[in-house]
Design a protein around this motif. Sequence first.
Motif, PDB file in Angstrom:
ATOM      1  N   MET A  74      33.394  36.318  45.775  1.00  0.00           N
ATOM      2  CA  MET A  74      33.538  34.898  46.172  1.00  0.00           C
ATOM      3  C   MET A  74      32.297  34.457  46.997  1.00  0.00           C
ATOM      4  SD  MET A  74      37.559  33.800  46.909  1.00  0.00           S
ATOM      5  CE  MET A  74      37.996  35.801  46.939  1.00  0.00           C
ATOM      6  N   ASP A  75      31.922  35.509  47.595  1.00  0.00           N
ATOM      7  CA  ASP A  75      30.876  35.195  48.742  1.00  0.00           C
ATOM      8  C   ASP A  75      29.313  35.114  48.027  1.00  0.00           C
ATOM      9  OD1 ASP A  75      29.600  34.577  51.086  1.00  0.00           O
ATOM     10  OD2 ASP A  75      29.793  36.657  51.691  1.00  0.00           O
ATOM     11  N   THR A  96      48.449  28.411  37.721  1.00  0.00           N
ATOM     12  CA  THR A  96      47.959  28.840  39.002  1.00  0.00           C
ATOM     13  C   THR A  96      46.916  29.982  38.744  1.00  0.00           C
ATOM     14  OG1 THR A  96      50.117  28.138  39.706  1.00  0.00           O
ATOM     15  CG2 THR A  96      48.701  29.535  41.320  1.00  0.00           C
ATOM     16  N   LEU A  97      46.125  29.980  39.823  1.00  0.00           N
ATOM     17  CA  LEU A  97      44.879  30.885  39.643  1.00  0.00           C
ATOM     18  C   LEU A  97      45.313  32.298  40.675  1.00  0.00           C
ATOM     19  CD1 LEU A  97      41.238  30.568  40.632  1.00  0.00           C
ATOM     20  CD2 LEU A  97      42.260  32.243  38.806  1.00  0.00           C
ATOM     21  N   LEU A  98      45.124  33.384  40.035  1.00  0.00           N
ATOM     22  CA  LEU A  98      45.331  34.637  40.885  1.00  0.00           C
ATOM     23  C   LEU A  98      43.756  35.158  41.020  1.00  0.00           C
ATOM     24  CD1 LEU A  98      48.039  35.949  41.855  1.00  0.00           C
ATOM     25  CD2 LEU A  98      47.916  37.337  39.787  1.00  0.00           C
ATOM     26  N   VAL A  99      43.516  35.476  42.090  1.00  0.00           N
ATOM     27  CA  VAL A  99      41.866  35.876  42.365  1.00  0.00           C
ATOM     28  C   VAL A  99      41.866  37.197  43.079  1.00  0.00           C
ATOM     29  CG1 VAL A  99      39.556  35.275  43.430  1.00  0.00           C
ATOM     30  CG2 VAL A  99      41.257  33.378  42.849  1.00  0.00           C
ATOM     31  N   SER A 101      38.473  40.508  43.497  1.00  0.00           N
ATOM     32  CA  SER A 101      37.217  40.794  43.605  1.00  0.00           C
ATOM     33  C   SER A 101      37.110  41.984  43.270  1.00  0.00           C
ATOM     34  CB  SER A 101      36.543  40.267  44.996  1.00  0.00           C
ATOM     35  OG  SER A 101      37.010  40.848  45.863  1.00  0.00           O
ATOM     36  N   ARG A 108      36.863  49.170  40.348  1.00  0.00           N
ATOM     37  CA  ARG A 108      37.739  48.365  41.079  1.00  0.00           C
ATOM     38  C   ARG A 108      38.153  47.019  40.228  1.00  0.00           C
ATOM     39  NH1 ARG A 108      39.827  47.664  45.488  1.00  0.00           N
ATOM     40  NH2 ARG A 108      39.506  45.515  45.592  1.00  0.00           N
ATOM     41  N   ARG A 119      51.412  41.618  36.760  1.00  0.00           N
ATOM     42  CA  ARG A 119      51.886  40.246  37.438  1.00  0.00           C
ATOM     43  C   ARG A 119      52.223  39.251  36.211  1.00  0.00           C
ATOM     44  NH1 ARG A 119      51.420  38.748  42.784  1.00  0.00           N
ATOM     45  NH2 ARG A 119      51.783  40.715  43.825  1.00  0.00           N
TER      46      ARG A 119
ATOM     47  N   LEU B  83      37.486  33.552  52.938  1.00  0.00           N
ATOM     48  CA  LEU B  83      38.342  33.830  51.644  1.00  0.00           C
ATOM     49  C   LEU B  83      38.212  34.773  51.216  1.00  0.00           C
ATOM     50  CD1 LEU B  83      40.959  32.361  50.879  1.00  0.00           C
ATOM     51  CD2 LEU B  83      39.546  31.465  48.779  1.00  0.00           C
ATOM     52  N   GLN B  84      36.758  35.635  51.120  1.00  0.00           N
ATOM     53  CA  GLN B  84      36.519  36.617  50.375  1.00  0.00           C
ATOM     54  C   GLN B  84      36.946  37.902  51.533  1.00  0.00           C
ATOM     55  OE1 GLN B  84      35.256  37.861  47.594  1.00  0.00           O
ATOM     56  NE2 GLN B  84      35.120  39.880  48.170  1.00  0.00           N
ATOM     57  N   GLN B  87      40.611  38.178  51.444  1.00  0.00           N
ATOM     58  CA  GLN B  87      41.165  38.849  50.169  1.00  0.00           C
ATOM     59  C   GLN B  87      41.062  40.577  50.222  1.00  0.00           C
ATOM     60  OE1 GLN B  87      40.996  40.396  46.710  1.00  0.00           O
ATOM     61  NE2 GLN B  87      39.006  39.656  46.584  1.00  0.00           N
ATOM     62  N   GLU B  88      39.930  40.787  50.689  1.00  0.00           N
ATOM     63  CA  GLU B  88      39.581  42.116  50.718  1.00  0.00           C
ATOM     64  C   GLU B  88      40.544  42.821  51.770  1.00  0.00           C
ATOM     65  OE1 GLU B  88      35.501  42.679  51.631  1.00  0.00           O
ATOM     66  OE2 GLU B  88      34.805  41.811  49.957  1.00  0.00           O
ATOM     67  N   SER B  91      43.905  43.110  50.161  1.00  0.00           N
ATOM     68  CA  SER B  91      43.859  44.059  48.933  1.00  0.00           C
ATOM     69  C   SER B  91      44.331  45.571  49.719  1.00  0.00           C
ATOM     70  CB  SER B  91      42.686  43.908  48.410  1.00  0.00           C
ATOM     71  OG  SER B  91      42.569  44.849  47.235  1.00  0.00           O
ATOM     72  N   THR B  96      48.275  40.689  46.788  1.00  0.00           N
ATOM     73  CA  THR B  96      47.555  39.937  46.042  1.00  0.00           C
ATOM     74  C   THR B  96      47.369  38.425  46.466  1.00  0.00           C
ATOM     75  OG1 THR B  96      48.486  41.077  44.447  1.00  0.00           O
ATOM     76  CG2 THR B  96      47.161  39.123  43.570  1.00  0.00           C
ATOM     77  N   LEU B  97      46.270  37.752  46.214  1.00  0.00           N
ATOM     78  CA  LEU B  97      46.167  36.507  46.871  1.00  0.00           C
ATOM     79  C   LEU B  97      46.057  35.512  45.651  1.00  0.00           C
ATOM     80  CD1 LEU B  97      42.771  35.162  48.137  1.00  0.00           C
ATOM     81  CD2 LEU B  97      44.931  34.652  48.776  1.00  0.00           C
ATOM     82  N   LEU B  98      46.889  34.389  46.127  1.00  0.00           N
ATOM     83  CA  LEU B  98      46.970  33.399  45.169  1.00  0.00           C
ATOM     84  C   LEU B  98      46.276  32.119  45.858  1.00  0.00           C
ATOM     85  CD1 LEU B  98      48.828  33.118  42.683  1.00  0.00           C
ATOM     86  CD2 LEU B  98      50.783  32.350  44.208  1.00  0.00           C
ATOM     87  N   VAL B  99      45.348  31.599  44.999  1.00  0.00           N
ATOM     88  CA  VAL B  99      44.503  30.504  45.857  1.00  0.00           C
ATOM     89  C   VAL B  99      44.652  29.273  45.208  1.00  0.00           C
ATOM     90  CG1 VAL B  99      42.130  29.927  46.258  1.00  0.00           C
ATOM     91  CG2 VAL B  99      42.627  32.307  45.988  1.00  0.00           C
TER      92      VAL B  99
END
Lengths: 342, 342
Positions: A74-75, A96-99, A101, A108, A119, B83-84, B87-88, B91, B96-99
């Motif tokens: 995201m960075d 809804t969004l699951l993100v 990286s 990965r 999920r 956020l990045q 999230q890392e 993880s 898991t991240l819901l955004v």
Amino acid sequence: MSELAKPTLDDVARAAGVSTATVSRCLNAPDLVIAATRERVMQAVEALGYTPDFGGRALASRRTNTVGAIIPTMDNAIFARGLQSFQEALSRFGKTLLVASSGYSPAREREQMEVMAGRGVDGMLLIGSARPEASVEFLRRRGIPFLGAWNLGGEDGYFVGFDNRAAAAGLTEAVLARGHRRLAMIAGITYMNDRAADRMEGVRSAAEQAGIGADQLPVIEAAYTFDDGAKAFGELMALSPRPTAVLCGNDVLAVGALQKARELGLRVPEDVSITGFDDIDLASVVDPKLTTVRVPHNRMGEAAAEMLIKLISKQPVERRIEIPTEIIERGTLGPPPADPAV
Amino acid sequence: MSELAKPTLDDVARAAGVSTATVSRCLNAPDLVIAATRERVMQAVEALGYTPDFGGRALASRRTNTVGAIIPTMDNAIFARGLQSFQEALSRFGKTLLVASSGYSPAREREQMEVMAGRGVDGMLLIGSARPEASVEFLRRRGIPFLGAWNLGGEDGYFVGFDNRAAAAGLTEAVLARGHRRLAMIAGITYMNDRAADRMEGVRSAAEQAGIGADQLPVIEAAYTFDDGAKAFGELMALSPRPTAVLCGNDVLAVGALQKARELGLRVPEDVSITGFDDIDLASVVDPKLTTVRVPHNRMGEAAAEMLIKLISKQPVERRIEIPTEIIERGTLGPPPADPAV
DNA sequence: ATATGGAGTGTAAGCGCTTACATTAGTTTG
DNA sequence: CAAACTAATGTAAGCGCTTACACTCCATAT
């Protein structure tokens, strides 16, 4: 104030004096319920502060209204922007969004695919098309619709993105049109990154077209940082004969190059021309402003959301949607110096 | 190649010749199962390509291993970066991240809270502390642990962030120390944005301390764009007497101001000083480079993840973690002009 | 030898929801 | 006016998993 037990469908049903089925219908298909009943149920929902339980719903209906996106990071302004638009569009469809990286690692990425599959995501957004066949196979087996974004992919699969190759070729032609013959490129890392690879290919093919072979076109691959761009630019400037124009695989590299040029006492574009790619904010903030290719990431995010929604609901879709790019001529591209230093 | 029915725990159990309970234990608490059995089960898992179903698991265990984050927008480097990292870190803990994004609207934030609550997130990351009490109450009622990030909040609640007020005050002191007396500020929009409000407060209080009252400190609030920064800067420069230093609520505004200064033929910092806040990439790319406050968003993201994990597992935590900021002196702050234009 | 206990595994009861099917009441139709 | 629908609601069977409890061994203590 106290931590109440979460109300369930049963609680609502009891409060409204109906069956759980009716409550469920009020929530999912209101038309099937007569207005008076519906109102009574809705009041009970309100009063109890009921919200449906996701787990129960997912289990019973085999749907999650969730889509996953696996991006490198995201960075990075281009992904952040695209993802933001993607998310907004999704949200309009109640998804809804699951993100996750991948940090540019196929392994990965695969891991995250499995997490998301577990999920029960209804669909998935991936970046580009460069990934092990096994990963693609995994998704197909699971019957999870997915989409490659940011480029246009290969033979099969669905894509919404840009023709990075053509855009890079177009930009290269613009550079050649100014009279440059001694080109060089600072490319992004091309390993497992089709965007970077396509851009490189585009530059090469346009150069070839103009009679400049690969052996006359120095290319350095550099990571996505100012410093790496600067370092690569330094190496290129040490070459003899020195290139008169340096095409960069993205704006970040171009800005790094620009900084190095200043450091070396080289004027841009009088002594050397530099071009970028992406047109991120940065591009119009540096001095001189970057000549680059505009890549409308937000439009792409939206288009991707729409396409994925269609794929999920099994509506017909085109296999690929191309988002047009545009060359933005600003201040870093000029004619080559009259008497180029050697 | 075909779209196989997804294997279930039952299938695995049958294939391995054990009960579903044993399979479940192999997956969740391997120590309880003897090695030989475990191996047999794992082979079956592998052979069938089994992955646990999230819905079933969530329903039965009342846990989701999901955490939610509601940020104003991803399309802003500071949130994207934080956020990045968040999230890392998450993880690494198997979460898991819901955004979701609120677009800076408290109402949309609340909506997203409900969506996430319904999805059974184990915990939630929010930005700042400025929100209707009802929203906070909602989370408490649901027993969902949550965290404010990017600032340090008020009386209660958990926070990991920066002391925006103190940092802004510190920067203002640095400006005053250079001899400036005629300050002005371009602040971010402060409505429901405590970060912007705190920064404004910090500047005001430091000025006050130096005997410069609010009436002598023009402040314009501007949206997070170059253009708005530029426009505000233009208005400020039209004032008489003209400010000799303009403190900006963030780097984006500062860069806008910088551009406008150039346009107006004003030299920075000779004719006017400008400061930023955040130290995003942009800050060190403009010319001259921005004097600003470094805000380590990635460290904050990590700290936030750790704190939230502790909160979720009911380990003891400090109520607030302050991430230190740092003034970065670069090229846009100098002494006031000897004979300031009026 | 018998009692005791712990380790490994199985049995089965849900978790909260959706939905096929059954039921009832009300409306048409021949 | 009975038959045949249709509309609104209820009944109840799972969805795939976890976990309390029960059971079976077998090693150890008595």
